[in-house]
Design an enzyme around this catalytic site. Structure first.
Site, PDB file in Angstrom:
ATOM      1  N   ASP A 115      49.680  77.448  27.306  1.00 20.10           N
ATOM      2  CA  ASP A 115      50.396  76.572  28.224  1.00 20.10           C
ATOM      3  C   ASP A 115      49.531  76.416  29.466  1.00 20.10           C
ATOM      4  N   TYR A 133      38.291  57.572  42.912  1.00 17.81           N
ATOM      5  CA  TYR A 133      37.669  58.287  41.798  1.00 17.81           C
ATOM      6  C   TYR A 133      38.627  59.265  41.160  1.00 17.81           C
ATOM      7  N   ARG A 173      43.533  38.275  51.715  1.00 17.03           N
ATOM      8  CA  ARG A 173      44.552  39.038  51.010  1.00 17.03           C
ATOM      9  C   ARG A 173      45.734  39.268  51.952  1.00 17.03           C
TER      10      ARG A 173
HETATM   11  C1  HEA Z   1      46.455  51.248  40.010  1.00 17.09           C
HETATM   12  C2  HEA Z   1      47.024  50.514  40.808  1.00 17.09           C
HETATM   13  C3  HEA Z   1      47.461  49.091  40.614  1.00 17.09           C
HETATM   14  C4  HEA Z   1      47.926  48.425  39.488  1.00 17.09           C
HETATM   15  C5  HEA Z   1      48.117  48.975  38.110  1.00 17.09           C
HETATM   16  C6  HEA Z   1      48.186  47.079  39.905  1.00 17.09           C
HETATM   17  C7  HEA Z   1      48.683  46.081  39.045  1.00 17.09           C
HETATM   18  C8  HEA Z   1      48.871  44.753  39.423  1.00 17.09           C
HETATM   19  N1  HEA Z   1      48.673  44.216  40.672  1.00 17.09           N
HETATM   20 FE1  HEA Z   1      48.102  45.233  42.334  1.00 17.09          FE
HETATM   21  N2  HEA Z   1      47.503  46.261  43.993  1.00 17.09           N
HETATM   22  C9  HEA Z   1      47.117  47.574  44.051  1.00 17.09           C
HETATM   23  C10 HEA Z   1      47.083  48.453  42.989  1.00 17.09           C
HETATM   24  C11 HEA Z   1      47.472  48.139  41.698  1.00 17.09           C
HETATM   25  N3  HEA Z   1      47.908  46.936  41.251  1.00 17.09           N
HETATM   26  C12 HEA Z   1      46.732  47.926  45.375  1.00 17.09           C
HETATM   27  C13 HEA Z   1      46.227  49.294  45.843  1.00 17.09           C
HETATM   28  C14 HEA Z   1      46.892  46.773  46.153  1.00 17.09           C
HETATM   29  C15 HEA Z   1      46.596  46.602  47.643  1.00 17.09           C
HETATM   30  C16 HEA Z   1      47.857  46.565  48.439  1.00 17.09           C
HETATM   31  C17 HEA Z   1      47.569  46.354  49.878  1.00 17.09           C
HETATM   32  O1  HEA Z   1      46.992  45.317  50.230  1.00 17.09           O
HETATM   33  O2  HEA Z   1      47.922  47.227  50.660  1.00 17.09           O
HETATM   34  C18 HEA Z   1      47.368  45.742  45.242  1.00 17.09           C
HETATM   35  C19 HEA Z   1      47.615  44.433  45.630  1.00 17.09           C
HETATM   36  C20 HEA Z   1      47.904  43.402  44.742  1.00 17.09           C
HETATM   37  C21 HEA Z   1      47.906  42.022  45.078  1.00 17.09           C
HETATM   38  C22 HEA Z   1      47.507  41.448  46.426  1.00 17.09           C
HETATM   39  C23 HEA Z   1      48.637  41.386  47.378  1.00 17.09           C
HETATM   40  C24 HEA Z   1      48.163  40.835  48.664  1.00 17.09           C
HETATM   41  O3  HEA Z   1      47.123  41.261  49.173  1.00 17.09           O
HETATM   42  O4  HEA Z   1      48.836  39.959  49.181  1.00 17.09           O
HETATM   43  C25 HEA Z   1      48.246  41.316  43.956  1.00 17.09           C
HETATM   44  C26 HEA Z   1      48.343  39.856  43.881  1.00 17.09           C
HETATM   45  O5  HEA Z   1      48.119  39.277  42.915  1.00 17.09           O
HETATM   46  C27 HEA Z   1      48.463  42.279  42.918  1.00 17.09           C
HETATM   47  C28 HEA Z   1      48.832  41.975  41.613  1.00 17.09           C
HETATM   48  C29 HEA Z   1      48.932  42.900  40.591  1.00 17.09           C
HETATM   49  C30 HEA Z   1      49.337  42.553  39.246  1.00 17.09           C
HETATM   50  C31 HEA Z   1      49.695  41.184  38.763  1.00 17.09           C
HETATM   51  C32 HEA Z   1      49.299  43.730  38.530  1.00 17.09           C
HETATM   52  C33 HEA Z   1      49.625  43.859  37.053  1.00 17.09           C
HETATM   53  O6  HEA Z   1      48.605  44.536  36.393  1.00 17.09           O
HETATM   54  C34 HEA Z   1      50.930  44.509  36.819  1.00 17.09           C
HETATM   55  C35 HEA Z   1      51.338  44.387  35.375  1.00 17.09           C
HETATM   56  C36 HEA Z   1      52.652  45.046  35.068  1.00 17.09           C
HETATM   57  C37 HEA Z   1      53.841  44.469  35.149  1.00 17.09           C
HETATM   58  C38 HEA Z   1      53.973  43.075  35.619  1.00 17.09           C
HETATM   59  C39 HEA Z   1      55.104  45.204  34.807  1.00 17.09           C
HETATM   60  C40 HEA Z   1      55.887  44.473  33.770  1.00 17.09           C
HETATM   61  C41 HEA Z   1      57.324  44.735  33.859  1.00 17.09           C
HETATM   62  C42 HEA Z   1      58.262  43.825  33.599  1.00 17.09           C
HETATM   63  C43 HEA Z   1      57.971  42.424  33.303  1.00 17.09           C
HETATM   64  C44 HEA Z   1      59.661  44.214  33.562  1.00 17.09           C
HETATM   65  C45 HEA Z   1      60.257  44.444  34.875  1.00 17.09           C
HETATM   66  C46 HEA Z   1      61.475  45.177  34.604  1.00 17.09           C
HETATM   67  C47 HEA Z   1      61.930  46.254  35.215  1.00 17.09           C
HETATM   68  C48 HEA Z   1      61.406  46.780  36.506  1.00 17.09           C
HETATM   69  C49 HEA Z   1      63.023  46.993  34.582  1.00 17.09           C
HETATM   70  N4  HEA Z   1      48.251  43.534  43.425  1.00 17.09           N
HETATM   71  C1  HEA Z   2      39.315  53.117  40.287  1.00 18.01           C
HETATM   72  C2  HEA Z   2      39.082  52.728  41.437  1.00 18.01           C
HETATM   73  C3  HEA Z   2      37.774  52.240  42.027  1.00 18.01           C
HETATM   74  C4  HEA Z   2      36.474  52.426  41.600  1.00 18.01           C
HETATM   75  C5  HEA Z   2      35.969  53.201  40.412  1.00 18.01           C
HETATM   76  C6  HEA Z   2      35.653  51.734  42.555  1.00 18.01           C
HETATM   77  C7  HEA Z   2      34.267  51.694  42.476  1.00 18.01           C
HETATM   78  C8  HEA Z   2      33.443  51.150  43.451  1.00 18.01           C
HETATM   79  N1  HEA Z   2      33.848  50.470  44.574  1.00 18.01           N
HETATM   80 FE1  HEA Z   2      35.771  50.028  45.074  1.00 18.01          FE
HETATM   81  N2  HEA Z   2      37.671  49.847  45.733  1.00 18.01           N
HETATM   82  C9  HEA Z   2      38.794  50.330  45.119  1.00 18.01           C
HETATM   83  C10 HEA Z   2      38.837  51.047  43.938  1.00 18.01           C
HETATM   84  C11 HEA Z   2      37.712  51.441  43.225  1.00 18.01           C
HETATM   85  N3  HEA Z   2      36.430  51.142  43.520  1.00 18.01           N
HETATM   86  C12 HEA Z   2      39.964  49.983  45.869  1.00 18.01           C
HETATM   87  C13 HEA Z   2      41.396  50.356  45.516  1.00 18.01           C
HETATM   88  C14 HEA Z   2      39.525  49.252  46.967  1.00 18.01           C
HETATM   89  C15 HEA Z   2      40.325  48.545  48.050  1.00 18.01           C
HETATM   90  C16 HEA Z   2      41.229  49.354  48.847  1.00 18.01           C
HETATM   91  C17 HEA Z   2      41.966  48.510  49.826  1.00 18.01           C
HETATM   92  O1  HEA Z   2      41.336  47.986  50.757  1.00 18.01           O
HETATM   93  O2  HEA Z   2      43.198  48.350  49.666  1.00 18.01           O
HETATM   94  C18 HEA Z   2      38.080  49.207  46.852  1.00 18.01           C
HETATM   95  C19 HEA Z   2      37.260  48.601  47.796  1.00 18.01           C
HETATM   96  C20 HEA Z   2      35.885  48.700  47.802  1.00 18.01           C
HETATM   97  C21 HEA Z   2      35.077  48.321  48.911  1.00 18.01           C
HETATM   98  C22 HEA Z   2      35.569  47.782  50.253  1.00 18.01           C
HETATM   99  C23 HEA Z   2      35.776  46.336  50.171  1.00 18.01           C
HETATM  100  C24 HEA Z   2      36.378  45.791  51.384  1.00 18.01           C
HETATM  101  O3  HEA Z   2      37.522  46.118  51.715  1.00 18.01           O
HETATM  102  O4  HEA Z   2      35.678  44.998  52.030  1.00 18.01           O
HETATM  103  C25 HEA Z   2      33.765  48.561  48.549  1.00 18.01           C
HETATM  104  C26 HEA Z   2      32.596  48.314  49.411  1.00 18.01           C
HETATM  105  O5  HEA Z   2      31.611  48.896  49.309  1.00 18.01           O
HETATM  106  C27 HEA Z   2      33.805  49.114  47.209  1.00 18.01           C
HETATM  107  C28 HEA Z   2      32.680  49.512  46.491  1.00 18.01           C
HETATM  108  C29 HEA Z   2      32.739  50.157  45.267  1.00 18.01           C
HETATM  109  C30 HEA Z   2      31.541  50.606  44.559  1.00 18.01           C
HETATM  110  C31 HEA Z   2      30.114  50.412  44.978  1.00 18.01           C
HETATM  111  C32 HEA Z   2      32.005  51.238  43.430  1.00 18.01           C
HETATM  112  C33 HEA Z   2      31.130  51.923  42.396  1.00 18.01           C
HETATM  113  O6  HEA Z   2      31.643  53.174  42.076  1.00 18.01           O
HETATM  114  C34 HEA Z   2      30.961  51.095  41.157  1.00 18.01           C
HETATM  115  C35 HEA Z   2      29.837  51.618  40.320  1.00 18.01           C
HETATM  116  C36 HEA Z   2      29.734  50.959  38.976  1.00 18.01           C
HETATM  117  C37 HEA Z   2      28.821  50.029  38.617  1.00 18.01           C
HETATM  118  C38 HEA Z   2      27.820  49.473  39.570  1.00 18.01           C
HETATM  119  C39 HEA Z   2      28.824  49.445  37.238  1.00 18.01           C
HETATM  120  C40 HEA Z   2      28.120  50.240  36.175  1.00 18.01           C
HETATM  121  C41 HEA Z   2      26.721  50.548  36.486  1.00 18.01           C
HETATM  122  C42 HEA Z   2      25.646  50.147  35.751  1.00 18.01           C
HETATM  123  C43 HEA Z   2      25.787  49.373  34.489  1.00 18.01           C
HETATM  124  C44 HEA Z   2      24.326  50.623  36.210  1.00 18.01           C
HETATM  125  C45 HEA Z   2      23.373  49.613  36.663  1.00 18.01           C
HETATM  126  C46 HEA Z   2      23.829  48.938  37.881  1.00 18.01           C
HETATM  127  C47 HEA Z   2      23.054  48.597  38.931  1.00 18.01           C
HETATM  128  C48 HEA Z   2      21.674  49.072  39.133  1.00 18.01           C
HETATM  129  C49 HEA Z   2      23.618  47.654  39.924  1.00 18.01           C
HETATM  130  N4  HEA Z   2      35.108  49.186  46.775  1.00 18.01           N
END
Ligand code: HEA
Ligand code: HEA
Ligand code: CUA
Ligand SMILES: [Cu+2]
Lengths: 283, 531, 378
Positions: free
Chosen positions: B108, B259, B452
């Site tokens: 577990d 991450y 956004r």
């Molecule tokens: C892992 C995290 C995650 C996931 C999975 C998603 C999933 C999705 N997100 Fe989101 N999103 C964020 C993390 C995530 N997002 C974050 C961090 C922000 C930034 C917020 C901020 O600006 O602060 C953001 C912001 C964000 C925006 C921008 C809002 C804005 O800046 O104005 C939008 C707009 O298109 C969007 C769309 C979606 C959509 C269409 C999905 C789709 O993939 C979702 C698909 C799933 C469904 C649609 C569910 C289906 C369910 C039903 C149909 C049934 C409903 C019934 C019951 C509830 C009983 N997300």
């Molecule tokens: C799962 C979540 C996830 C992951 C994995 C990453 C991965 C990365 N993100 Fe992202 N990021 C978010 C989630 C994530 N991010 C979220 C939620 C925000 C917005 C939050 C908010 O404002 O609400 C954000 C916003 C965000 C910003 C800020 C944007 C802005 O607000 O202006 C930046 C800027 O540097 C950034 C960079 C990166 C980079 C460089 C990686 C790297 O790790 C990616 C590395 C991968 C690759 C590059 C591809 C594979 C590589 C190869 C095939 C090798 C060869 C490639 C080269 C030599 C180019 N991310």
């Protein structure tokens, strides 16, 4: 690496966790209501706290019983060690956020508000010197010096670390008397520390005009020392539990992780204090 | 592989677990708790998704149609908080609970009772978030980043969010301690760290990230709380503080957080791809080093979210370089996965399809991340839909696809029945198509300058927004298919064998399907591992 | 697995064709900036996107080959290699080199963007919930000062009127600057963080309350450039656009003269004694501009978020008059109620308070005179 042939202890289903969750629900809601001037919040908070205490008693009673029954083998002991270590690491990161805030306000934002671009255009009269309560704060206040109570407190905590180590050695040598005395002394030193800390806060408010609302200095000072004080309190309470257990004859020279875990915690609180002493009071 | 071992035999008594609802409330069984995590996370995914649909519905056309701007802001905040903390993180904790003990041959989790508590804090915390919509003033309308001073202005919904976050943090930290301890201390004899399944490795390091970053977030929101109610001035220039200080602390947490979401996803993919390539994972050791490198670097790149706050040039340069560096270890992982498939014997069951979808789309998302990491370019793109597109590619096409891959991969082990392969494939293709329809066009919106977090937009953005909204609704409806597939597989169907997938490796495939309530009460001896 | 590739390809092509045919001419890339530094960032973006595309094609080309050739259904037997030091080192080193090559121009572009020295005109930009304030601090036009508010009518937002072409993007008073002139922007805010952004200048700068952060641009083409507030700042974040009009030097000089004249004629006599009607009329305008976004034109507010002023104790009870003036002047810390002392003149504040105390159901009959506000300021 786990090597043991013996089984790893897995507890029976328990209802204590759900008590804990209900307690947290009540406490969180209660605090929010209370902070927003809705009086019933206080009672909800108190109720939640009561449930939390019940849960802690019940849960720890379980753990202590299991431990004393010898349910925890070598492996469980190692698990406890890892867990306590990582828990303390998480606490370090919590404090790091506040130390980071102190650093930022002191080294970056206050100088910028005084001499940087912001100072140039917005606050021509503001000069940067630490402690500072910022350009919007007009009252007089003074800094909390290092060499009065804080120095005494440092000595107290360092001494408590020594007494605790002494108690630990006694436990290993199975000298129960020294163990009990050492623990009791540690607790005593801890409580004196807390008393002096309260005294110091009283001074701050009455003599120094140093309050929680005294800008960046007041904010960082009280939150850092406050959270530290809170941790000392927790540590002291845990030490009391350990003392109660040693008095009951719990723990053996080989098997006493409960003691050690609390001791680690106490040393951690000690080290945080040293950082506070240097960074908050002294420099 | 593993020894034959006694399954379900035990020599100390098990009281029959309480029945009915009390079984779930009091359980200390990692499988029960894992299932609860998974169900909870899926429900939260629907709730958060429903909120996304509100957002998308409002954005279908310019003008205000569906909600008020105030409520729109609350929706984006709750959507993000619920998706990140309520759906994605618990999903992978659910996987870890179910699979880590099975993969390392432990009976577990290390602290089974605490494990239960970690779970049962979640409904409370999410409850607080959802409740905040109904208090006077509504939920926090600040975005999930909770930047002050806007968050100082909010009503009591903000306080509920703060406490919700505290509790989520507690839950995560306890969960992480449990996972780290389990992995470090409870592996079966013979299973050295470098022979451990990759999924365990990713979780070991994720747990470290959690323990190091969640308390920092707790500190940040605590300062918000005292600024709001007790007159401290951490984030107020008048007192010498700085609103940007919050952003530093938040992103010191926030970047590792992304991450935390990505690494377990990598872990699942690293299990699935070898299984359906019938070939061991390529470059096991370099995979491990890459994960570790990503984890460490992730603590030193936070200000790439703050390029426009006016940090000094040297800071911008440093953070740009550091961010770019992350592409290297991530690239290593991508290449390793490709090399794993190279000269394999590939088949394309649903888990593999989702993994390929992941690989394809996550890489795209990584590339847009790289574009954003270049400060001069990010200044054009920050706070536009380009960022939204970027992170939905890495989080939805990354984490969610990976969660689906994992769910299909292990579902037979959990339920004892094969899921409906045809429906699974349909689910994949619908998800893939609608996902791209929703989010690919958002790149163009961002490039053209649509900000956004706005409920309304200029006329030039109309068409792409319509496509995106239609895609989102399609995406949402397709997810209900998954629910149906799971329920169907629980009811019955083709019985799953112990091995389930002919190419799969690991101790979890040595216990019967469904996995009995108690497994590995005597540790198996692990001899395998091709690494 | 032809099906996989086939379907994926068909989908991708379909999507492309769909978007391309139906909305040919739709913008798929950044606007080409009208500043030197902006164009450099623009080129950089294209270059990096291209590099990524190439890597993408190479990596997934290899993968596609594998997906087609190494299928079980085709009877391909799995090889058993799982390590190769050389190749692993290679695919660590090559991306590193690519990144270094990207980093060099990126660094250059950034250094340019940050160089605010030797500017000819300095303008302080202040973000308010939800409008922009412009203060010409240095250079030609020094002393000019005005607020800039969305000019799109509410009816368009609420779908009661046809939306105009510049829907949501037009303001009453655009910022005006001469062409080919280095303009330094000092950004700050009054209440929460906003961000001043004009994509065509490659400028986006947070405006942080209590701090000044600077940026610059030098536009080399005349025209009207629009941007939007780019940091979530509350309810009407979506409705605070930015308009910058770049004009020739001569037009600019003319504009400056006109502004100066307007400013001179607009100065209210601080000692004037207002009648109720005058004050109400003036106050209604101020109210519509500054207050109605929260407290609503009908004074009913938004329950839970913004209090109603119609029937509010503060606006109805005579003894509360001082408090009323005070809250408008200084705001209420920790709430959205900002300090309007810096935005509105004594006359305007007097008028708006008079208005609130007499409009709707509030019939106090109080007339507040500018002198009273002036006294309350200190
Ligand atoms: C892992 C995290 C995650 C996931 C999975 C998603 C999933 C999705 N997100 Fe989101 N999103 C964020 C993390 C995530 N997002 C974050 C961090 C922000 C930034 C917020 C901020 O600006 O602060 C953001 C912001 C964000 C925006 C921008 C809002 C804005 O800046 O104005 C939008 C707009 O298109 C969007 C769309 C979606 C959509 C269409 C999905 C789709 O993939 C979702 C698909 C799933 C469904 C649609 C569910 C289906 C369910 C039903 C149909 C049934 C409903 C019934 C019951 C509830 C009983 N997300
Ligand atoms: C799962 C979540 C996830 C992951 C994995 C990453 C991965 C990365 N993100 Fe992202 N990021 C978010 C989630 C994530 N991010 C979220 C939620 C925000 C917005 C939050 C908010 O404002 O609400 C954000 C916003 C965000 C910003 C800020 C944007 C802005 O607000 O202006 C930046 C800027 O540097 C950034 C960079 C990166 C980079 C460089 C990686 C790297 O790790 C990616 C590395 C991968 C690759 C590059 C591809 C594979 C590589 C190869 C095939 C090798 C060869 C490639 C080269 C030599 C180019 N991310
Ligand atoms: Cu001002 Cu957003
Ligand atoms: Cu990041």
């Amino acid at each position: 690496m786990s090597q043991s042939a013996s089984h790893y202890f897995v507890p029976q289903p328990s209802h204590w966790p759900i008590f804990g969750s209900i307690a947290l629900l009540l406490m969180a809601n209660g605090t929010v209501l209370w902070m927003n001037q809705i009086p019933s919040g206080k009672w909800m908070l108190a109720g939640g706290f009561f449930v939390l205490l019940t849960m802690l008693f019940g849960w720890f009673a379980n753990v202590i019983r299991e431990s004393e029954e010898g349910a925890y083998g070598k492996n469980v002991d190692i698990s406890f060690r890892w867990a306590m270590g990582w828990f303390i690491f998480s606490e370090i990161m919590f404090f790091a956020a506040f130390f980071g805030a102190l650093f930022y306000i002191r080294v970056l934002s206050v100088p910028d508000l005084a001499e940087g671009l912001s100072g140039e255009f917005l606050y021509p009269d503001f000069t940067s010197a630490w402690p500072s309560a910022g350009p919007g704060f007009k009252e007089e206040f003074s800094k909390m010096g290092a060499w009065g109570l804080p120095a005494i407190n440092t000595a107290l905590l360092l001494a408590s670390g020594v007494t605790l180590t002494w108690a630990h050695h006694a436990l290993i040598k199975n000298n129960r008397l020294h163990l009990n005395i050492g623990l009791a002394l540690t607790i005593l030193l801890g409580f004196i520390f807390l008393l002096l800390q309260v005294e110091e806060y009283a001074h701050a408010y009455t003599d120094y005009n140093l309050k929680l609302t005294t800008g960046g200095y007041g904010s960082t000072f009280f939150l850092l020392t406050g959270f530290h004080g809170f941790h000392v309190t927790l540590g002291a309470v845990m030490l009391c539990v350990i003392l109660a257990r040693t008095l009951k004859g719990h723990f053996t020279p080989e098997h006493h992780f409960g003691f050690e875990g609390v001791a680690w915690y106490w040393h951690f609180v000690d080290v945080v204090w040293l950082l506070l002493f240097v960074l908050v009071y002294w420099l | 592989m593993a020894h034959d071992h006694a399954i379900g035999h035990d020599d100390h008594e098990h009281h029959a677990p309480p029945s009915g609802i009390m079984r779930w409330i009091t359980t200390t069984n990692h499988k029960d708790i894992g299932s609860m995590y998974l169900w909870f996370s899926f429900i939260m995914f629907l709730v958060g998704g429903a909120m996304a649909l509100v957002i998308r519905a409002e954005l279908f056309q310019p003008g205000l149609q569906v909600v008020s701007p105030d409520f729109f802001n609350q929706m984006i905040t709750l959507h993000a908080l619920i998706m990140v903390f309520g759906a994605i993180m618990p999903a992978f904790v659910g996987f870890s609970n179910w699979m880590i003990p099975l993969q390392i041959g432990a009976s577990d989790m290390a602290f089974a009772r605490m494990n239960n508590w970690s779970f049962w804090i979640l409904p409370v915390a999410s409850g607080l978030l959802v409740l905040s919509m109904f208090v006077p003033g509504g939920a926090a309308g600040t975005g999930w980043t909770l930047y002050p001073p806007l968050s100082i202005q909010m009503g009591m919904g903000m306080d509920l969010a703060i406490f919700g976050i505290h509790l989520l943090g507690m839950s995560s930290i306890m969960g992480a301690i449990n996972i780290i301890t389990t992995i470090l201390n409870m592996r079966a004899p013979g299973m050295t760290l470098m022979k451990m399944p990759m999924f365990c490795w990713t979780w070991l390091i994720t747990a470290f990230l959690l323990i190091a970053s969640m308390p920092v977030l707790a500190g940040a929101v605590t300062m918000l709380l005292t600024d709001r109610h007790f007159g401290t001035t951490f984030f107020n220039a008048a007192g010498g503080g700085d609103p940007v200080l919050f952003q530093h602390i938040f992103w010191f947490f926030g970047h590792p957080e992304v991450y935390i979401i990505a690494l377990p996803a990598f872990g699942v993919i690293s299990q699935v791809i070898p299984a359906f390539s019938r070939k061991p994972l390529f470059g096991y050791a370099s995979m491990v080093y890459a994960i570790a490198a990503i984890a460490v670097i992730s603590f030193f790149v936070w200000a790439h979210h703050m390029y426009i706050t006016g940090i000094p040039l040297t800071g911008q340069l440093y953070f740009m370089y550091a961010t770019m560096v992350i592409a290297i270890p991530t690239g290593v992982k991508v290449f390793n996965w490709v090399a794993t498939m190279w000269k394999g014997s590939l088949s394309f069951e649903t888990p593999m399809l989702f993994s390929l979808g992941f690989l394809f789309l996550f890489t795209l998302g990584g590339f847009s991340g790289l574009v954003l990491s270049i400060t001069a370019v990010d200044i054009l793109l920050q706070e536009t839909y380009y960022v939204i597109a970027h992170f939905h590619y890495v989080m939805v096409a990354g984490a969610v696809f990976s969660a689906y891959a994992g769910a299909y991969y292990w579902l037979p082990k959990w339920t004892g029945y094969m899921y409906d392969e045809f429906l699974g494939k349909v689910h994949f293709w619908l998800t893939l198509i609608f996902f791209n329809m929703t989010f690919f066009v958002q790149h163009f919106l961002g490039l053209a300058g649509m900000p956004r977090r706005v409920p309304d937009y200029a006329l030039q953005f109309t068409e792409f927004n319509m496509i995106s909204t239609i895609g989102a609704f399609g995406l949402g409806i397709s997810q209900l298919l998954f629910l149906y597939i799971v329920l169907k597989a629980r009811k019955g169907g083709v019985k799953a064998t112990t091995q389930v997938w002919d190419g799969a490796e690991g101790l979890e495939w040595t216990v019967p399907s469904p996995a009995p309530y108690h497994t590995f009460e005597t540790p198996p001896v692990f001899e395998g591992g091709k690494h | 697995m032809k099906r996989f590739v086939g379907t994926a390809g068909a989908v991708a092509l379909g999507l492309l064709a769909y978007t391309a045919s139906a909305w040919a001419g739709y913008q798929l890339n950044l606007d080409v900036p009208v500043t030197e530094a902006g164009r450099r960032a623009y080129d950089l973006h294209n270059m990096i996107t291209l590099v990524c595309l190439v890597i993408f094609v190479v990596v997934f080309g290899v993968l596609a080959y594998s997906l087609v050739m190494h299928r079980k259904s085709k009877g391909h037997k799995a090889a058993d290699f799982h390590e190769h030091l050389g190749i692993e080192i290679a695919w660590t080193i090559i991306p590193t080199i690519i990144l270094v090559l990207i980093a060099i121009p990126s660094t250059k572009a950034l250094i340019d963007l940050k160089d605010t020295s030797e500017s000819e005109i300095t303008i302080k930009v202040t973000g308010y919930q939800w409008k922009w304030g412009y203060d010409y601090l240095k250079g030609e036009g020094e002393g000019i000062k005005f607020l800039s508010v969305l000019s799109t009518p509410k009816d368009q937002i609420h779908n009661k009127a046809e939306k105009s072409a510049d829907y949501m993007m037009a303001v009453d008073n655009p910022m005006v600057v001469p062409v080919n002139t280095k303009v330094r922007i000092l950004a700050t805010a009054n209440d929460v963080i906003h961000a001043w952004a004009v994509p065509a200048f490659a400028v986006k700068q947070d405006a942080i309350p209590g701090f000044i952060r600077d940026t610059w641009f030098k536009a080399d083409a005349e025209g009207m450039y629009v941007g939007q507030c780019s940091e979530l700042c509350g309810k009407d974040h979506g409705y605070m656009p930015i308009n910058v009009k770049v004009v020739s030097a001569a037009e600019y000089t003319a504009w400056v003269a006109e502004q100066k004249k307007k400013a001179a004629s607009n100065v209210d006599d601080p000692n004037k004694v207002w009648t109720l009607e005058e004050s109400m009329a003036r106050g209604e305008k101020v109210y519509a501009n500054a207050c109605a976004s929260c407290h609503q034109a009908n004074g009913k507010g938004v329950p839970g978020a913004f209090p109603a002023l119609d029937g509010s104790k503060m606006a109805k009870v005579a003894a509360q008059k001082g408090k009323h003036i005070d809250i408008v002047l200084h705001g209420k810390a920790g709430t959205a109620m900002g300090a309007f002392g810096g935005q509105l003149s004594d006359t305007e504040i007097a008028a708006v308070v008079t208005y609130e105390r007499n409009a709707w159901g509030n019939k106090t009959g109080d007339i507040i005179q500018p002198a009273e506000v002036k006294a309350a300021r200190k």
